[in-house]
Design an enzyme around this catalytic site. Structure first.
Site, PDB file in Angstrom:
ATOM      1  N   ARG A 101       0.858  -1.183   0.000  1.00 54.14           N
ATOM      2  CA  ARG A 101       0.000   0.000   0.000  1.00 54.14           C
ATOM      3  C   ARG A 101       0.897   1.237   0.000  1.00 54.14           C
ATOM      4  NH1 ARG A 101      -2.964   3.150   4.681  1.00 54.14           N
ATOM      5  NH2 ARG A 101      -4.018   4.634   3.334  1.00 54.14           N
ATOM      6  N   HIS A 146      -3.044  10.912   0.359  1.00 57.10           N
ATOM      7  CA  HIS A 146      -2.556  10.687   1.726  1.00 57.10           C
ATOM      8  C   HIS A 146      -2.001  12.017   2.244  1.00 57.10           C
ATOM      9  CE1 HIS A 146      -1.301   7.262   4.581  1.00 57.10           C
ATOM     10  NE2 HIS A 146      -1.010   8.390   5.210  1.00 57.10           N
ATOM     11  N   GLU A 191      -7.665   8.460   5.992  1.00 52.14           N
ATOM     12  CA  GLU A 191      -7.975   9.102   7.277  1.00 52.14           C
ATOM     13  C   GLU A 191      -8.515  10.525   7.151  1.00 52.14           C
ATOM     14  OE1 GLU A 191      -4.779   8.955  10.083  1.00 52.14           O
ATOM     15  OE2 GLU A 191      -4.710   6.776  10.128  1.00 52.14           O
ATOM     16  N   ASN A 332      -7.818   1.938   9.585  1.00 50.11           N
ATOM     17  CA  ASN A 332      -6.562   2.165  10.305  1.00 50.11           C
ATOM     18  C   ASN A 332      -6.848   2.101  11.795  1.00 50.11           C
ATOM     19  OD1 ASN A 332      -5.480   2.618   7.821  1.00 50.11           O
ATOM     20  ND2 ASN A 332      -4.905   4.744   8.161  1.00 50.11           N
ATOM     21  N   TYR A 334      -4.779   1.721  15.733  1.00 49.01           N
ATOM     22  CA  TYR A 334      -3.508   1.651  16.452  1.00 49.01           C
ATOM     23  C   TYR A 334      -3.639   1.396  17.945  1.00 49.01           C
ATOM     24  CZ  TYR A 334      -1.024   3.469  12.356  1.00 49.01           C
ATOM     25  OH  TYR A 334      -0.483   3.620  11.113  1.00 49.01           O
ATOM     26  N   GLU A 400      -3.881   0.006   8.090  1.00 51.85           N
ATOM     27  CA  GLU A 400      -2.743   0.366   8.937  1.00 51.85           C
ATOM     28  C   GLU A 400      -2.946  -0.181  10.336  1.00 51.85           C
ATOM     29  OE1 GLU A 400      -1.706   4.565   9.121  1.00 51.85           O
ATOM     30  OE2 GLU A 400      -2.052   4.788   6.968  1.00 51.85           O
TER      31      GLU A 400
END
Ligand SMILES: *[C@@H]1O[C@H](CO)[C@@H](O)[C@H](O)[C@H]1NC(C)=O
Ligand SMILES: *[C@@H]1O[C@H](CO)[C@@H](O)[C@H](O)[C@H]1NC(C)=O
Ligand SMILES: *[C@@H]1O[C@H](CO)[C@@H](O)[C@H](O)[C@H]1NC(C)=O
Length: 509
Positions: A101, A146, A191, A332, A334, A400
């Site tokens: 990606r 991005h 995002e 994404n 985290y 991600e």
């Protein structure tokens, strides 16, 4: 048979038993599950002003406000992937990943942002990168945007200007025209929550700092741009090239800070304001913004005596165009936060007051090298279940997931992080039937971590920023992740220690 042979038979049986039982315990992903790694143009490419590339808003922002970046650095050279892309593909090949990606830099293709002037060297660069990937049997997964908006468009208001949506569609058309024969997986935006909220409502480029206003305007334009781009793709490219288009949204898990009803409501409201803001218009059956956002922003706007809501309205046609405009959901994820209710009593508009929640994290959650990133693997499982229940189990591609650590090659804590999150993911798929078809580690190599500069390292490969060619060196996690990608199973020779499930259902504060 003499006794010694009885002994060999016993040993052979024991070894076989150990092998069979450990295979039974081994965590393996479904046969068609894919592993990949991710990067983004501004964070790795460098070459910010060569071969006809135009200036992006991150070029301008880091040059004009070095003080705002933690280590006063810029992405001018970064990991120099513009020149080192063959090395990067060799690393991908070593990892044995199914896909890579990466993102395309808008101003490398269209220097002024507009499609009247196409920079041939930009087209050449990405064509060569994609060809190199195909030579190694690696599928390209391309992010169109991005965060590196052309500065020329930012000068016109950037994403707060509704017209930017049309210019994005023009840019997307150039990409689809030039790369559709070699790219099957497209992501329009990465995002939007973060680049609208932190960029137009906060301190990231362009540094809008207009919370509760420009962030909503940005999101509105981005959602319209995404919807229009998908409909163009659907009509002119999708069938012809058998390709897929989605969007990447970010959702860290939000757990209520206490068992009180008001904190439970605050946590759900926050999920809707952070994720539902973009996911509800695209992935819900009704479309449009989440009802709770409409109610709360309208009420706060009225309280501040505005003549209309700070949250813009879609037309009926826009609601229809945006609803269902994704073949998959890029996610994404985290970390995890705890939410508790706060009142909205301020005299100026603020996104945080519209949300009505304050966030914290537990002190005993394992730390990373980023203040916001604590290691909470069960949060991923909860996130995936929430997505499943809220949007009727859409196909999810984890675009991600990763951890920053201090420099060093023996990054056992990165292996622990990935291992814990993959176990949580495995449970979500096999026990909860969450529809996830791929996992992407962020990131292939260390890179420019936006306002944190080069101080936070997420790479499976360490980058030596003092060497002219930005030498990459494998960390221990590269061998680990390579093994995962090759076997689709979690290797058990690593002494991983995060027990990820024991507090899955607990609300513990
Ligand atoms: C490109 O930027 C570098 C600084 O990163 C500067 O030294 C160089 O002169 C610039 N080159 C051009 C062609 O503007
Ligand atoms: C690249 O895109 C532009 C704009 O859509 C188009 O005019 C051009 O023909 C494309 N080039 C190739 C090689 O497809
Ligand atoms: C990250 O690592 C640097 C040293 O490389 C250190 O100065 C900094 O305090 C660390 N940050 C966190 C949040 O751990």
């Amino acid at each position: 048979m003499d006794r010694s042979c009885w002994r060999c038979a016993f040993v052979a049986f024991a070894l076989l038993w150990i092998r069979v039982s450990s295979e039974a315990d081994q965590v393996c992903f479904p046969k068609n599950f894919m592993f990949g790694v991710a990067t983004a143009a501004y964070q790795i490419e460098g070459a910010w002003n060569v071969s006809g590339k135009g200036e992006s808003m991150w070029d301008r922002y880091t040059h004009e406000h070095p003080d705002r970046v933690f280590d006063h650095s810029t992405g001018d050279v970064a990991a120099d992937s513009y020149h080192q892309y063959k090395t990067d593909v060799a690393l991908l090949s070593e990892l044995n990943v199914a896909f890579y990606r990466f993102s395309i830099s808008w101003t490398r293709i269209l220097p002024t942002g507009l499609s009247n002037e196409i920079n041939e060297d930009g087209i050449r660069y990405y064509k060569e990168l994609i060809a190199e990937l195909h030579r190694h049997g690696i599928e390209p997964l391309v992010t169109m945007y991005h965060w590196d908006l052309p500065q020329a468009l930012q000068d016109l208001g950037g994403w707060t200007n509704p017209i930017t949506a049309d210019y994005f569609v023009d840019y997307a058309k150039v990409l689809l025209d030039n790369f559709s024969d070699t790219v099957r997986f497209w992501i329009t935006f990465n995002e939007p929550f973060t680049f609208c909220h932190d960029g137009y409502g906060g301190n990231d480029a362009p540094g809008g700092r207009s919370s509760g206003f420009e962030d909503y305007m940005c999101a509105h334009t981005v959602l319209r741009a995404h919807g229009m781009t998908y409909r163009m793709f659907e009509k002119e490219y999708k069938r012809r090239f058998k390709s897929f288009m989605g969007i990447t949204l970010d959702l860290d898990w939000i757990e209520p800070a206490t068992t009180s009803t008001e904190d439970q409501i605050a946590a759900e409201t926050a999920r809707q304001f952070i994720f539902g803001w973009f996911a509800h218009p695209i992935f819900s059956a009704q479309g449009d913004y989440p009802p709770v956002m409409r109610t709360r922003v309208d009420a706060n706007s009225l309280r501040h005596h505005y003549s209309r809501s700070r949250l813009p309205h879609f037309t009926a046609e826009e609601i229809t165009a945006i609803r269902g405009s994704s073949d998959f959901l890029g996610l994404n994820h985290y970390t995890t936060y705890l939410a508790r209710k706060i009142g909205s009593t301020g005299t100026v508009p603020l996104y945080d007051e519209d949300v009505g929640a304050a966030f914290s994290q537990r002190e005993d959650w394992p730390k990373s090298n980023s203040t916001w990133l604590k290691v909470v693997p069960w949060g991923l499982r909860k996130t995936l279940n929430w997505v499943k229940n809220t949007y009727k189990n859409p196909p999810v591609l984890i675009t991600e997931n990763g951890i920053s650590l201090e420099p060093g090659l023996n990054d056992m804590r990165r292996i622990n992080y990935i291992d814990g999150y993959l176990r949580a993911l495995h449970s979500a798929i096999t026990k909860d039937n969450c529809h996830v078809f791929a996992y992407t580690y962020w990131s292939l190599i260390d890179n420019f971590e936006w306002m944190r500069g080069y101080s936070e390292r997420f790479g499976l490969y360490e980058v030596d920023y003092t060497s002219p060619e930005r030498t990459r060196t494998a960390r221990r996690s590269a061998a680990y992740f390579g093994k995962v990608a090759s076997t689709r199973c979690l290797p058990d020779e690593y002494d991983t220690y995060y027990y990820y499930e024991h507090n899955y259902d607990a609300v513990v504060v």
